[in-house]
Design a protein around this motif. Structure first.
Motif, short mmCIF file in Angstrom:
data_model
loop_
_atom_site.label_atom_id
_atom_site.label_comp_id
_atom_site.label_asym_id
_atom_site.label_seq_id
_atom_site.Cartn_x
_atom_site.Cartn_y
_atom_site.Cartn_z
N ALA A 28 0.66 6.92 -6.62
CA ALA A 28 -0.57 7.69 -6.83
C ALA A 28 -0.36 9.16 -6.47
N GLU A 29 0.26 9.39 -5.32
CA GLU A 29 0.40 10.76 -4.83
C GLU A 29 1.46 11.57 -5.57
N SER A 30 2.26 10.89 -6.42
CA SER A 30 3.23 11.62 -7.24
C SER A 30 2.55 12.47 -8.30
N THR A 31 1.25 12.21 -8.54
CA THR A 31 0.53 12.94 -9.59
C THR A 31 -0.23 14.15 -9.05
N THR A 32 -0.25 14.34 -7.74
CA THR A 32 -1.07 15.42 -7.17
C THR A 32 -0.39 16.02 -5.95
N SER A 33 -0.58 17.30 -5.76
CA SER A 33 -0.04 17.96 -4.56
C SER A 33 -1.07 18.00 -3.44
N HIS A 34 -2.29 17.53 -3.72
CA HIS A 34 -3.37 17.63 -2.73
C HIS A 34 -3.93 16.28 -2.30
N GLY A 35 -4.01 15.33 -3.24
CA GLY A 35 -4.68 14.07 -2.93
C GLY A 35 -3.84 13.16 -2.06
N GLU A 36 -4.52 12.32 -1.28
CA GLU A 36 -3.85 11.36 -0.39
C GLU A 36 -4.57 10.03 -0.49
N LEU A 37 -3.84 8.97 -0.80
CA LEU A 37 -4.43 7.64 -0.87
C LEU A 37 -4.72 7.14 0.54
N LEU A 38 -5.97 6.79 0.80
CA LEU A 38 -6.37 6.33 2.13
C LEU A 38 -6.29 4.81 2.25
N ASP A 39 -6.77 4.10 1.24
CA ASP A 39 -6.74 2.64 1.28
C ASP A 39 -7.06 2.08 -0.10
N VAL A 40 -6.77 0.78 -0.26
CA VAL A 40 -7.09 0.04 -1.49
C VAL A 40 -7.72 -1.28 -1.07
N ALA A 57 -4.40 9.67 -10.49
CA ALA A 57 -3.55 9.02 -9.49
C ALA A 57 -3.63 7.50 -9.59
N THR A 58 -4.82 6.98 -9.81
CA THR A 58 -4.99 5.53 -9.92
C THR A 58 -4.30 4.99 -11.16
N GLY A 59 -4.33 5.77 -12.23
CA GLY A 59 -3.63 5.34 -13.44
C GLY A 59 -2.15 5.12 -13.18
N GLU A 60 -1.54 6.00 -12.41
CA GLU A 60 -0.12 5.85 -12.08
C GLU A 60 0.11 4.61 -11.22
N ALA A 61 -0.80 4.37 -10.26
CA ALA A 61 -0.68 3.18 -9.41
C ALA A 61 -0.86 1.90 -10.23
N VAL A 68 0.83 -1.21 0.00
CA VAL A 68 0.00 0.00 0.00
C VAL A 68 0.86 1.26 0.00
N ASP A 69 1.98 1.25 0.73
CA ASP A 69 2.84 2.44 0.77
C ASP A 69 3.42 2.75 -0.60
N GLU A 70 3.86 1.71 -1.32
CA GLU A 70 4.40 1.93 -2.66
C GLU A 70 3.31 2.44 -3.61
N LEU A 71 2.09 1.90 -3.49
CA LEU A 71 0.99 2.38 -4.31
C LEU A 71 0.66 3.83 -3.98
N ALA A 72 0.73 4.18 -2.70
CA ALA A 72 0.48 5.57 -2.30
C ALA A 72 1.52 6.50 -2.89
N ASP A 73 2.78 6.09 -2.87
CA ASP A 73 3.84 6.93 -3.44
C ASP A 73 3.59 7.18 -4.92
#
Length: 409
Positions: A162-174, A203-207, A155-160
């Protein structure tokens, strides 16, 4: 961009030199819109003069519409003011409602006056998160289980990613869901004051790129419909999407009797028999009287995605008496499971919609981020509560048809 007039631009289309969607590349937005309107009027024989009368620069609508002709003007009224005792909004507010349904604003306004007489309504956002659920193809259930396990372990790697595409969004869970050789991954994001559908998609596209590079799964579609966006879905009713928000109030018996001309017992019984039992018999996902009315009218007024009224109306209304029989007060609540709203981005930047958000005191980003969107959700929930209370009372007092007749609707 050179100066060009409406007729010359229209001639370029008639002669096949330009297509309708290319006009803004050769003229400013208002000229392009006027030329397009002229051409469409000629082809259809329709008089589009009123559609062409709008009160903002066409350029302002550039991110929101293609092939612009003008604007549809929907009447907007206000209900209230009503006291909102929310977690993000604690004040009196007028509620803007854009609608063509006669008697709606009057009904919500009556509900607001009753709530105000009872000291206002409480409201809280109890869960928040915008979702996107891609579907992956795997070889078999063994590979499906392996993918689900990989997701849970990374999940941490997926968050990194996903969040690389936005300065505001935060991945909460998958959350993984396995159906045969299909694996659906429901990503949930904190998108702050944005409604966040585009943010979540990018963000999901990047993940997904990371998942394909690290596993044997193959992405079939970035949206696998388990999100679920703009369609009735039990997953949204249960898990929520956007903001999950509840508004409630206790209405003293004397207020119910004097303002609504009925009793707490009558309203509670109608709610049970109509909104709960009747909706269950119908197989409805919404156990309410007309929450969609307030959601739709406030969505239009404040620049929300109107198609997401589908999820916004996914609400449950409860009503019961509190106190000694014959002297009880009325408790009433509305819980909206999936209210997808934002105060930045999308249609919120249009001038009229921005003004309506300013009327509510929630335009733009909040401090801290996310509080303005929470406040908007609370205001819509209180508006829905007012609408439910008013309609249930009209049914209890048997005044529904007479009210519509009196208002000429």
């Amino acid at each position: 961009m050179t100066d060009v007039d409406v007729d010359d631009l229209a001639d370029s289309v008639r002669e096949g030199e330009l297509r309708l969607h290319e006009l803004e590349e050769h003229a400013d937005a208002d000229v392009a819109t006027a030329a397009r309107r002229l051409l469409v009027s000629e082809q259809s024989g329709a008089d589009l003069e009123t559609i062409g009368s709008y009160g903002f620069p066409a350029e302002a609508a550039g991110p929101n519409v293609e092939n612009m002709l003008g604007a549809v003007q929907v009447p907007i009224g206000v209900a209230g003011p009503v006291r909102i005792r929310g977690g993000a909004l604690d004040d009196e507010r007028y509620l803007p409602l854009a609608t063509t349904e006669g008697a709606l604003v009057a009904s919500v306004n009556r509900g607001c006056s009753v709530l105000d007489a009872a000291g206002g309504a409480s409201a809280r956002v109890t869960k928040s998160g915008m979702t996107r659920a891609p579907v992956f193809k795997v070889e078999d259930v063994v590979e499906a289980e392996a993918l689900a396990e990989w997701v849970r372990d990374n999940v941490d790697e997926l968050a990194d990613a996903a969040e690389s595409t936005t300065s505001h969004g935060e991945l909460l869970d998958v959350t993984p869901y396995v159906v045969g050789d299909n694996v659906y991954l429901r990503f949930r994001y904190d998108t702050k004051d944005a409604m966040g559908m585009n943010m979540a998609t990018i963000a999901t596209g990047e993940a997904c790129d990371l998942i394909e590079s690290e596993t044997g799964a193959s992405l079939v579609a970035l949206s696998g419909n388990l999100c679920t966006d703009k369609k009735p879905a039990a997953v949204n009713a249960i898990e929520g999407r956007g903001r999950t928000v509840t508004a409630d109030a206790i209405i003293p018996r004397d207020v119910v009797e004097s303002r609504l001309h009925t009793t707490p017992e009558a309203i509670a019984e109608i709610n049970t028999r109509k909104n709960l039992v009747g909706s269950a018999k119908a197989g409805s996902l919404g156990f309410n009287a007309h929450v969609a009315n307030v959601v739709a009218s406030m969505f239009l007024a404040t620049g929300q995605d109107e198609a997401q009224v589908v999820e916004g109306a996914n609400a449950i209304t409860t009503a019961r008496t509190r106190g000694d029989p014959g002297d009880a007060d009325l408790y009433v609540s509305v819980s909206l499971a999936s209210l997808e709203v934002g105060t930045v981005g999308g249609g919120t930047k249009l001038p009229t919609q921005s003004e309506a958000l300013s009327l509510l005191g929630v335009a733009g980003g909040g401090d801290p981020p996310g509080t303005n969107a929470d406040a908007l959700a609370e205001a819509i929930a209180v508006g829905a509560l007012a609408g439910e209370l008013s309609l249930l009372a009209a049914l209890a007092s048997r005044h529904l048809s007479s009210a519509h007749a009196e208002l000429g609707r």
